[in-house]
Motif scaffolding. Structure first.
Motif, short mmCIF file in Angstrom:
data_model
loop_
_atom_site.label_atom_id
_atom_site.label_comp_id
_atom_site.label_asym_id
_atom_site.label_seq_id
_atom_site.Cartn_x
_atom_site.Cartn_y
_atom_site.Cartn_z
N SER A 60 0.81 -1.22 0.00
CA SER A 60 0.00 0.00 0.00
C SER A 60 0.84 1.27 0.00
CB SER A 60 -0.95 0.01 1.20
OG SER A 60 -0.22 0.01 2.42
N HIS A 81 3.52 1.24 -6.35
CA HIS A 81 3.07 2.42 -7.09
C HIS A 81 4.24 3.39 -7.26
CE1 HIS A 81 2.96 4.76 -3.37
NE2 HIS A 81 2.13 3.88 -2.82
N ASN A 129 -1.38 7.20 -11.10
CA ASN A 129 -2.42 7.96 -10.42
C ASN A 129 -3.83 7.42 -10.67
OD1 ASN A 129 -0.64 9.86 -9.27
ND2 ASN A 129 -0.59 11.01 -11.18
N PRO A 156 -6.83 4.48 -11.20
CA PRO A 156 -7.15 3.11 -10.76
C PRO A 156 -6.67 2.09 -11.78
CG PRO A 156 -9.00 4.57 -10.37
CD PRO A 156 -8.02 5.36 -11.18
N SER A 161 -6.54 -1.74 -7.94
CA SER A 161 -5.89 -0.73 -7.11
C SER A 161 -6.65 0.59 -7.29
CB SER A 161 -4.43 -0.53 -7.54
OG SER A 161 -3.91 0.68 -7.00
N THR A 162 -6.74 1.35 -6.23
CA THR A 162 -7.34 2.68 -6.33
C THR A 162 -6.50 3.63 -7.16
OG1 THR A 162 -6.21 3.38 -4.32
CG2 THR A 162 -8.47 2.54 -4.07
N GLY A 163 -5.24 3.26 -7.42
CA GLY A 163 -4.27 4.22 -7.92
C GLY A 163 -3.74 5.03 -6.75
N ILE A 164 -2.72 5.82 -7.00
CA ILE A 164 -2.11 6.61 -5.93
C ILE A 164 -3.06 7.72 -5.49
CG2 ILE A 164 -0.16 8.03 -5.24
CD1 ILE A 164 1.43 6.80 -7.51
N GLN A 190 -1.83 3.60 -2.03
CA GLN A 190 -2.87 2.95 -2.81
C GLN A 190 -3.62 1.98 -1.90
OE1 GLN A 190 -1.48 0.35 -5.98
NE2 GLN A 190 0.18 -0.50 -4.73
#
Length: 239
Positions: A67, A92, A115, A117, A126-129, A137
């Motif tokens: 994460s 990330h 950045n 998802p 992943s949500t992205g950063i 993330q």
């Protein structure tokens, strides 16, 4: 997917008495298609010891998702990779370029999320950063008509992680799991965080690791039966 399970392998809160607690967080997520190690705690020896007590072999893991770059979430990664290098490692762009370069040669596949998802597999994202100090993330699991969001420390704010997830997948978040990073927060901030999650429709929370004792007590009171006790060794059924 219709179901998944999450077992906490590393936590500073106790779950099963035979397992060791240390500061940090890690969880094993089993889905119909992947077995994901989410973060690795602060100490590889303790992580492996807890896994062994739970009957979990490192070779079962096909994906490691990190994460953020704090020591209490990446400390065990070398210990796992030494025993199972045939994994996909998901980092990330906020991680050190030197660490990324070192890890590239220690795993089968390295994914560096930006950045936006990112879909890791069907129903797993992943949500992205999200911007924070450090950037972070989170992992999104699509469980039927709902989502589960798993955060390491939720440095950007747990509500922000939920909002990012819902905007990307366009489904409600039912579960919020992991560290909520409220251990230094005042009562008013904790109350506001709970209100935000409830307003977003989150109905079940497992608030552990860096959430803090006061916030855990407040979440337990606010959520009642929807509060899931965390702690190392606990298994959460997502279905």
């Amino acid at each position: 997917m219709d179901t998944a399970t999450l077992t906490i392998l590393f936590d500073n809160y106790a779950g099963l008495p035979e397992l060791q607690t240390l500061w940090g967080f890690a969880a094993l997520i089993r889905t119909p298609v992947n077995t994901i190690l989410f973060d690795t705690g602060s100490n590889g020896r303790v992580l492996l010891k807890n896994m062994q007590a739970l009957g979990i072999e490192p070779i079962e893991i096909d994906t490691i998702f990190l994460s953020h770059n704090h020591w209490d979430h990446i400390g065990g990664v070398d210990s796992i990779l030494e025993l199972n290098s045939n994994v996909t490692l998901v980092l990330h762009e906020g991680f050190s370029k030197h660490l990324i370069n070192d890890l590239r040669g220690l795993c089968h596949t390295l994914i560096i999320v930006g950045n936006e998802p990112y879909e890791l597999a069907h129903g797993i994202y992943s949500t992205g950063i999200l911007a924070a100090d450090p950037p972070e993330q989170a992992l999104i699991l699509e469980i039927g008509a709902s989502l589960a969001i798993i955060g390491g420390c939720s440095h950007p704010g747990i509500a922000q992680l939920v909002e990012q997830s819902q905007a990307f997948v366009n489904k409600p978040v039912r579960w919020a799991i992991g560290g909520f990073h409220l251990m230094y927060s005042h009562d008013a901030e904790i109350t506001a965080a709970i209100a935000q999650l409830q307003a977003l429709g989150v109905s079940e929370v497992a608030a552990t690791h860096c959430t803090g004792d006061a916030a855990r007590i407040a979440f337990r009171a606010a959520y009642g039966a929807g509060f899931i006790e965390g702690g190392v060794g606990r298994t959460i059924e997502l279905c």
